[in-house]
Structures are given as C-alpha cells and as structure tokens.
Design an enzyme around this catalytic site. Structure first.
Site, PDB file in Angstrom:
ATOM      1  N   SER A 151       0.763  -1.210  -0.018  1.00  0.00           N
ATOM      2  CA  SER A 151       0.023  -0.032   0.090  1.00  0.00           C
ATOM      3  C   SER A 151       0.817   1.113   0.004  1.00  0.00           C
ATOM      4  CB  SER A 151      -1.028  -0.114   1.110  1.00  0.00           C
ATOM      5  OG  SER A 151      -1.859   1.196   0.993  1.00  0.00           O
ATOM      6  N   ASP A 296      -3.081   6.657  -3.506  1.00  0.00           N
ATOM      7  CA  ASP A 296      -1.933   6.095  -2.781  1.00  0.00           C
ATOM      8  C   ASP A 296      -1.086   5.061  -3.778  1.00  0.00           C
ATOM      9  OD1 ASP A 296      -3.688   4.141  -2.447  1.00  0.00           O
ATOM     10  OD2 ASP A 296      -2.756   3.484  -0.495  1.00  0.00           O
ATOM     11  N   ASP A 298      -1.275   1.834  -4.163  1.00  0.00           N
ATOM     12  CA  ASP A 298      -2.209   0.878  -4.749  1.00  0.00           C
ATOM     13  C   ASP A 298      -3.544   1.231  -4.971  1.00  0.00           C
ATOM     14  OD1 ASP A 298      -2.768   0.918  -2.177  1.00  0.00           O
ATOM     15  OD2 ASP A 298      -3.385  -1.100  -1.855  1.00  0.00           O
ATOM     16  N   ASP A 300      -6.033   2.304  -3.405  1.00  0.00           N
ATOM     17  CA  ASP A 300      -7.242   2.201  -2.655  1.00  0.00           C
ATOM     18  C   ASP A 300      -7.508   3.469  -1.599  1.00  0.00           C
ATOM     19  OD1 ASP A 300      -5.104   1.720  -0.573  1.00  0.00           O
ATOM     20  OD2 ASP A 300      -5.997  -0.067   0.118  1.00  0.00           O
TER      21      ASP A 300
END
Length: 544
Positions: A151, A296, A298, A300
């Site tokens: 992440s 961000d 990734d 999400d």
C-alpha cells in the site's frame, strides 16, 4: 553466536528458494552478525490488519519468496480444510500485485504454490490497483484473494493482503487460523509447486472499470482535475474510469504518474504525509484545477485538495457521505477514530449509523445493505456492493462529479463543507502520529495511559476514559483508548496496525451560533492546537 540460532539460520538457508536471499543470510552468518540474525529470526511476520507486511529482506521476519510461499501454502491448507470435500477440487483464488520490488515474483510464487495444492490460481495480468483485486474475488466467485502490495508503506516494504470469498479483508478467527496453517507448513523448498497456467487478461480490469463508471450519481461533467498516482499503479485504471464515465481527463504529475518501486520524489508515498502532495498541488495551481486528487500507490486511498487547501480524510468522508445520502440513502459506517459528523448526518437522513473498530474489514461488515463507509485515513467505500473494501478510484469519481455539480451552481466543495457545518455543527479533527523505533514502545505507551489517565489535556478536563481493550462492548477487544473532554472534545489513542507509530485522533465540536462560521472555526482551531501541543507530554513522548 548461539548454536540454536545458527542451526535455525542454516536450516532456513537450505530451504530458501531464492539464491539472493540465501546469499544475504549466508553473509550475515559468515560475519557472525548475531544481532542482525536475531532480528531476522526473532519475530516472524504475523498477520496484522490485512495479512502480511514487512521489510524486503531474507529470513522469517521479512517479505521474501520463502515467506510468501509458506503464506500461500498455509492459505491453501486453510481453504481446503474449510471447504466441503466435494468442493475442494473446484477452489479458485484470485491473485493480484502492484509495482513494488518483488511483487510480480511473489504473485507468481503464490500462483505456483496454489496450483501445487490443487487450487486454481486466477492471476491477474500486470500491476493493478488493490480495488481491482478485491472486485475480482466476488466477480470470479473465488474462495479467496491475495494482493501483493504494501500500500502506502516506504519503498523498502512489501506485503500481502488476504481477502475471503465475501470480498472483504480477513477478520478473526480466520486470521489466526491462517496463521496456524502457515506455522504448520514445512520448509519452503518442500512445498509442492504446480503449473498455474497463463495470467488472466485485462478483461477483469475492464469489468471493474465498467462497474465503477456506472456508479455515477449526477449528470454534471464540467470539472478539471489534477492528479498524482504517487509512483503507484492507479493512473491507467483511473483514466479508464473517468473516460467511461464521461468526465474530462485528469492532468497528471508526470514524475509520479507511473509505477516506480523506488518512489524517488516522496519520502513516504502516502497522501497523508507532509510533502507527499506538493507536486500535485503545484500542478493544480498551474492548471487552475477545480479538484486535486492523490491516489496512494495501490490506489485504495484517495487524498484531495480544493483551492490549494488539502482536505482532511474526515472532510472528504463528509462530502462523499453527503453526496451518496442525497441520491441513494442507506446504512453508513465509520470507525471510532473518525469524525462523529457521519452519525449526525445519518440521523438527519434517517439511516442506520455504525461505529466500528479501525480497518475496512470491520467497516464493510457493519451492514449487509451498507451504502457508504469510510475511515479518516483516506479510505472510502462509496459502493460496497462493487468493491467490499476501500477504493480510491471510485471515491475520486464521485468526488469529481460532486465538484462538477457544485461548479454548475457557482460553488465549490469548500462551500459545501461550510454549509454542512452550518447544518450539523462544526466538526474539526486532527491527528498526531509519533513514530517509534521499537514497536514495544507502542503497547507501553497505551498501558501507561490506561494505568494513569490525565486529568486535563490542553486545559480541558478529561470527563471519561473508555478502554476498548477491557470494555469493548459488542466489538472485539482492541488496544484503543477514547478520552472524552469537556466541551464535547475527544482524543482517541491507538497503536498503528501497519506502521511503528502511536496515533492520536483529535476532535472538537462547535456550534455555529448566529451563522458566524469564521468565529466558530477560530475557536475550534485554537482548542485543537492546545490539545495537540499537550499530547506528546501526556503520551510520554515529550521529546518527540
């Protein structure tokens, strides 16, 4: 060096499938670096908020091919054990990965291990956002999903998020059961591997794009957006969603538009971190954008700014909740550390409101009919029936179209925030994060606070302390302390689940008497500053 440690290292090296990792550990062993090896072998990675996450390094305490193979084997054993005997040969697992160092290799290892265990791996082609993988789990009817990503962690980290068949991240007791299954796996070299077959093409990503673009709530489309992917994987999918939904293309920060595992322009690739949005804010100013968006790595999570002002996660949550509740009202949920404004808005719309523990694994389980959920750390589920997790791309879509709708009326998202304050009261929030070197300091800090809570914080009397570890109510016990202060102020303290940080969440509620919003904002800002300035000493980190 202790012989027991030496023997453990030698056994691990003998079973490690990666020659570079074997060489890394062998060099430490040859150098008799007991301190480094104790760190590598003393605390193996454990399932946390959503699976595994840790530094890219050899040994059981890091993310590496041996650890990932054992995790995949443990998950396979868990899935086969809980499946009916007749269904065990029909199990499938969706696998995705981001663009971080090692992610593609880790995903390939997971696929091979699952194939060797008699489970069909559905490996998605190329680096993709986490929400696409979460979508894929239910789209394919898979028994689980594995997403290789860390992440918004620093570049030296990687991880693996695990989803079950309901498309949500794992919760107890599944996490402990999977962990036990991993512990029962033998040496990595002995794990059978199979042929996973070719990866799945881009059709799944296209299905996600169609589903998210179909979430549009209004017809307004005149909006200009400046965006950054923070060197992550969100741009291509974001662009496809906006194009499919009929929104103008965003202007992207070129240095940060594509995946780069070294994250060269940011110290921490997290829109919440100071400086992370500097380049996109400058782009927004140059292009006179109506809205600035920061995904961000990734994709999400979704940060945002308007008119050069970076919005807090709670402000974005209020704007999205307002938009969703006006068009398709239903149950809403947020966490104990987020603003309590959502509860007031839910009451005004006559819908159910739930306050959960931190993490989307709890938020999306608040109601089977959940219409909207969010957490202040820039996570938003604007359509849980599409993605049963936070999704920065769908959040960006609805935020952009709400900005377009307001623009057509001669207003901005900031104007709508002001109106929400006049309608429901002024809810101002802030956060203090204290980074530590040793995670043990986090538990020590909350234990100190639990044993001896302060009488005052920032000049305000502490009226109540709610300990969610020993008095969780109908929620699982969690190391969270809620301190209620006089004047409707609140401080929530907890250790981070993904980073070595102690976090404190501040809230001040003020009334907008006589319509004087400016005066109310000034009073709230002063109170927040006083509380924030006092907290390091209260938490035992005065020198931080």
């Amino acid at each position: 060096m202790a012989e027991e440690l030496r023997a453990r290292v030698q056994d691990w090296i003998a079973a490690d499938p990666d020659p570079d990792d074997r060489a890394e550990l062998a060099a430490l062993l040859d150098a008799e670096d007991e301190q480094a090896l104790t760190a590598r072998f003393g605390s193996p990675l454990r399932f946390g908020t959503a699976g595994l996450r840790g530094p890219l390094q050899a040994g059981p305490s890091g993310m590496n091919r041996a650890v990932v193979r054992r995790a995949a084997a443990g998950l396979a054993a868990f899935l086969r054990e809980r499946a009916a005997p007749a269904d065990r040969d029909e199990l499938t697992v969706a696998i995705g990965h981001d663009a971080r160092h090692g992610s593609a290799a880790f995903a390939a290892d997971c696929a091979a291990v699952l194939a060797g265990a008699g489970i069909r791996p559905l490996r998605l082609e190329g680096a993709l956002p986490t929400p696409v993988l979460a979508f894929a789990v239910r789209e394919f009817g898979a028994a689980a999903g594995m997403m290789i990503t860390a992440s918004h962690n620093p570049p030296q980290d990687n991880g693996c998020k695990v989803y079950l068949a309901d498309g949500a991240q794992i919760v107890p007791p599944a996490d402990a059961q999977i962990e036990a299954a991993i512990d029962a796996v033998g040496p990595a070299a002995e794990i059978p591997l199979g042929d996973p077959g070719p990866p799945i093409g881009r059709e799944l990503a296209e299905a996600y794009v169609a589903a998210v673009a179909g979430l549009s709530l209004v017809e307004s489309r005149d909006v200009s957006v400046a965006a950054t992917a923070l060197h992550g994987v969100g741009r291509t999918t974001f662009d496809a969603v906006f194009a499919r939904a009929g929104l103008p293309p965003a202007a992207w920060v070129p240095e940060q538009a594509d995946g780069d595992p070294d994250f060269p322009t940011v110290a921490f690739p997290n829109p919440e971190e100071p400086g992370a949005m500097d380049l996109v804010l400058a782009l927004g100013e140059r292009t006179e954008a109506d809205l600035v968006i920061a995904l961000d790595p990734d994709a999400d999570r979704c940060g945002a700014a308007v008119g050069g002002r970076v919005l807090r996660g709670d402000e974005i949550g209020a704007l999205l909740a307002d938009h969703v509740l006006r068009h398709r009202p239903g149950p809403v949920a947020t966490t104990v550390v987020s603003s309590e404004l959502l509860g007031v808005m839910a009451a005004a719309h006559g819908v159910r409101y739930t306050e959960t523990l931190t993490g989307f694994k709890w938020i999306v389980r608040a109601s089977d009919e959940l219409a909207f959920g969010y957490e202040e750390a820039l996570g938003y589920a604007v359509a849980p029936w599409v993605v049963r997790d936070k999704d920065g791309i769908s959040a960006a879509l609805l935020l952009a179209e709400r900005a377009a709708e307001l623009k057509a009326e001669g207003r901005t998202l900031l104007d709508r925030l002001d109106n929400l304050a006049r309608e429901h009261g002024l809810f101002r929030t802030d956060q203090l994060a204290i980074r530590v070197e040793d995670r043990g300091e986090l538990a020590e800090a909350t234990e100190r606070l639990r044993a001896s809570p302060p009488r005052k914080i920032g000049g305000l009397r502490v009226e109540d302390v709610h300990d969610l570890l020993h008095d969780p109510g109908d929620r699982p016990p969690s190391d969270i302390l809620v301190l209620r202060l006089e004047g409707r102020a609140r401080v929530v303290v907890r250790p981070s689940g993904t980073e070595p940080k102690l976090k404190a969440y501040l809230q001040v509620i003020g009334s907008v008497s006589g319509g004087d919003l400016t005066a109310a904002q000034e009073r709230a800002a002063g109170t927040l500053t006083a509380i924030r300035d006092a907290l390091p000493d209260v938490l035992g980190f005065a020198a931080s």
